[in-house]
Design a protein around this motif. Structure first.
Motif, PDB file in Angstrom:
ATOM      1  N   VAL A  10      -6.506   2.155  -7.096  1.00 13.64           N
ATOM      2  CA  VAL A  10      -6.164   3.512  -6.681  1.00 13.64           C
ATOM      3  C   VAL A  10      -7.402   4.159  -6.082  1.00 13.64           C
ATOM      4  O   VAL A  10      -8.524   3.987  -6.586  1.00 13.64           O
ATOM      5  CB  VAL A  10      -5.660   4.347  -7.883  1.00 13.64           C
ATOM      6  N   SER A  11      -7.191   4.905  -5.004  1.00 14.46           N
ATOM      7  CA  SER A  11      -8.292   5.619  -4.356  1.00 14.46           C
ATOM      8  C   SER A  11      -7.912   7.090  -4.194  1.00 14.46           C
ATOM      9  O   SER A  11      -6.806   7.406  -3.750  1.00 14.46           O
ATOM     10  CB  SER A  11      -8.585   5.002  -2.983  1.00 14.46           C
ATOM     11  N   ALA A  47       0.693  13.027   7.689  1.00 10.56           N
ATOM     12  CA  ALA A  47      -0.423  12.969   8.641  1.00 10.56           C
ATOM     13  C   ALA A  47      -1.780  13.075   7.952  1.00 10.56           C
ATOM     14  O   ALA A  47      -2.779  12.570   8.465  1.00 10.56           O
ATOM     15  CB  ALA A  47      -0.282  14.087   9.674  1.00 10.56           C
ATOM     16  N   THR A  48      -1.813  13.714   6.774  1.00 14.46           N
ATOM     17  CA  THR A  48      -3.085  13.930   6.087  1.00 14.46           C
ATOM     18  C   THR A  48      -3.100  13.158   4.771  1.00 14.46           C
ATOM     19  O   THR A  48      -2.530  13.583   3.770  1.00 14.46           O
ATOM     20  CB  THR A  48      -3.303  15.430   5.808  1.00 14.46           C
ATOM     21  N   ALA A  49      -3.747  11.993   4.794  1.00 11.52           N
ATOM     22  CA  ALA A  49      -3.799  11.139   3.604  1.00 11.52           C
ATOM     23  C   ALA A  49      -4.774  11.707   2.578  1.00 11.52           C
ATOM     24  O   ALA A  49      -5.859  12.184   2.928  1.00 11.52           O
ATOM     25  CB  ALA A  49      -4.224   9.731   3.993  1.00 11.52           C
ATOM     26  N   ILE A  50      -4.365  11.672   1.309  1.00 11.36           N
ATOM     27  CA  ILE A  50      -5.239  12.189   0.254  1.00 11.36           C
ATOM     28  C   ILE A  50      -5.514  11.148  -0.837  1.00 11.36           C
ATOM     29  O   ILE A  50      -6.325  11.388  -1.736  1.00 11.36           O
ATOM     30  CB  ILE A  50      -4.646  13.456  -0.389  1.00 11.36           C
ATOM     31  N   GLY A  51      -4.883   9.989  -0.742  1.00 10.45           N
ATOM     32  CA  GLY A  51      -5.127   8.950  -1.727  1.00 10.45           C
ATOM     33  C   GLY A  51      -4.246   7.742  -1.462  1.00 10.45           C
ATOM     34  O   GLY A  51      -3.378   7.771  -0.571  1.00 10.45           O
ATOM     35  N   SER A  52      -4.449   6.669  -2.208  1.00  9.03           N
ATOM     36  CA  SER A  52      -3.642   5.473  -2.002  1.00  9.03           C
ATOM     37  C   SER A  52      -3.619   4.593  -3.247  1.00  9.03           C
ATOM     38  O   SER A  52      -4.525   4.648  -4.085  1.00  9.03           O
ATOM     39  CB  SER A  52      -4.172   4.658  -0.815  1.00  9.03           C
ATOM     40  N   LEU A  53      -2.572   3.798  -3.344  1.00  7.82           N
ATOM     41  CA  LEU A  53      -2.448   2.760  -4.357  1.00  7.82           C
ATOM     42  C   LEU A  53      -2.180   1.453  -3.627  1.00  7.82           C
ATOM     43  O   LEU A  53      -1.259   1.371  -2.817  1.00  7.82           O
ATOM     44  CB  LEU A  53      -1.280   3.053  -5.302  1.00  7.82           C
ATOM     45  N   THR A  54      -2.991   0.424  -3.885  1.00  9.06           N
ATOM     46  CA  THR A  54      -2.764  -0.889  -3.293  1.00  9.06           C
ATOM     47  C   THR A  54      -2.437  -1.886  -4.398  1.00  9.06           C
ATOM     48  O   THR A  54      -3.096  -1.902  -5.441  1.00  9.06           O
ATOM     49  CB  THR A  54      -3.984  -1.382  -2.504  1.00  9.06           C
ATOM     50  N   THR A  85       0.838  -1.193   0.000  1.00  4.60           N
ATOM     51  CA  THR A  85       0.000   0.000   0.000  1.00  4.60           C
ATOM     52  C   THR A  85       0.875   1.245   0.000  1.00  4.60           C
ATOM     53  O   THR A  85       1.704   1.426   0.902  1.00  4.60           O
ATOM     54  CB  THR A  85      -0.932   0.032   1.225  1.00  4.60           C
ATOM     55  N   THR A  86       0.707   2.075  -1.003  1.00  2.00           N
ATOM     56  CA  THR A  86       1.391   3.362  -1.083  1.00  2.00           C
ATOM     57  C   THR A  86       0.357   4.436  -0.765  1.00  2.00           C
ATOM     58  O   THR A  86      -0.577   4.661  -1.534  1.00  2.00           O
ATOM     59  CB  THR A  86       1.977   3.604  -2.478  1.00  2.00           C
ATOM     60  N   THR A  87       0.514   5.079   0.388  1.00  2.00           N
ATOM     61  CA  THR A  87      -0.429   6.112   0.803  1.00  2.00           C
ATOM     62  C   THR A  87       0.144   7.479   0.446  1.00  2.00           C
ATOM     63  O   THR A  87       1.319   7.765   0.726  1.00  2.00           O
ATOM     64  CB  THR A  87      -0.697   6.038   2.316  1.00  2.00           C
ATOM     65  N   LEU A  88      -0.675   8.304  -0.175  1.00  2.00           N
ATOM     66  CA  LEU A  88      -0.263   9.639  -0.608  1.00  2.00           C
ATOM     67  C   LEU A  88      -0.709  10.667   0.426  1.00  2.00           C
ATOM     68  O   LEU A  88      -1.819  10.596   0.956  1.00  2.00           O
ATOM     69  CB  LEU A  88      -0.897   9.959  -1.963  1.00  2.00           C
ATOM     70  N   PHE A  89       0.184  11.650   0.701  1.00  4.95           N
ATOM     71  CA  PHE A  89      -0.092  12.648   1.728  1.00  4.95           C
ATOM     72  C   PHE A  89       0.147  14.049   1.178  1.00  4.95           C
ATOM     73  O   PHE A  89       0.911  14.234   0.220  1.00  4.95           O
ATOM     74  CB  PHE A  89       0.810  12.425   2.950  1.00  4.95           C
TER      75      PHE A  89
END
Length: 211
Positions: A122-123, A86-93, A76-80
């Motif tokens: 992607v979210s 601290a503030t997630a704005i999207g993700s790739l799993t 999981t790559t979480t985008l901030f």
């Protein structure tokens, strides 16, 4: 012993022998091969530090690996939006299986590994992320919705198209008493890595620690 009893005993012996050969020739062999492609040193959860990035206007990311003892992995790559992640704005799993292939002939102390991708989603989790994705029609999609994970396999994403079953050829190293993991590649989608090119060095800036 009469002839009927002899025939029955012979058939039973033959059936037992056939079952034993069948198990040894097929099931056990395949399971043994898969078992040799698993690495217990990888099993568990790994995470890197918050890192700077430059991708579609996103500035920071953090990556988490989960390896099972059965040869499966989740990445999981979480985008901030902030430097503290601290503030997630999207993700790739990315989900699939891995095969640990033994010592790398090109890199002392490292192992070759193949990742087979079976799912990638992607979210976009904020309005800003949704607008960025829709603005560039990321992965050929112009109808991104907030919080909705979307399948991106076999779609054109930043000039690359990755089908289900795509194999990423990588290298890795576990050291410091099993507490540190390094790989050669980053994300298949975010860093535009060619799936078929195995790195000849580890990424010293991208270190994962065991959680």
């Amino acid at each position: 012993m009469n002839s009927k009893v002899k025939i029955t005993a012979a058939l039973a012996t033959l059936a037992l022998a056939s079952a034993t050969v069948g198990c040894g020739a097929f099931g056990t062999k395949n399971k043994g091969q898969k078992g040799r492609e698993n690495d217990n040193a990888l099993a568990g959860k790994w995470q890197n530090s918050c890192s700077k990035m430059d991708w579609l206007g996103f500035s920071y990311n953090q990556v988490t690996f989960n390896f099972s003892g059965l040869g499966d992995f989740d990445k999981t790559t979480t985008l901030f939006s902030d430097a503290n992640c601290a503030t997630a704005i999207g993700s790739l799993t990315e989900n699939g299986t891995y095969a640990a292939l033994g010592d790398s002939p090109a890199l002392t102390g490292a192992q070759n590994i193949n990742f087979t991708i079976s799912e990638a989603k992607v979210s976009a989790d904020t309005d800003t992320a949704v607008n960025l994705f829709n603005g560039v029609s990321y992965c050929g999609i112009s109808s991104w919705q907030k919080g909705q994970a979307t399948d991106v396999l076999d779609k054109p994403c930043v000039g690359f198209q990755h089908p289900k079953g795509a194999v990423i050829f990588d290298v890795y190293k576990v050291d410091q008493d099993g507490k540190r993991l390094q790989t050669g590649k980053g994300s298949l989608f975010l860093d535009k890595s060619e799936a078929s090119t195995r790195p000849s060095k580890l990424d010293e800036t991208n270190v994962f620690t065991k959680k």
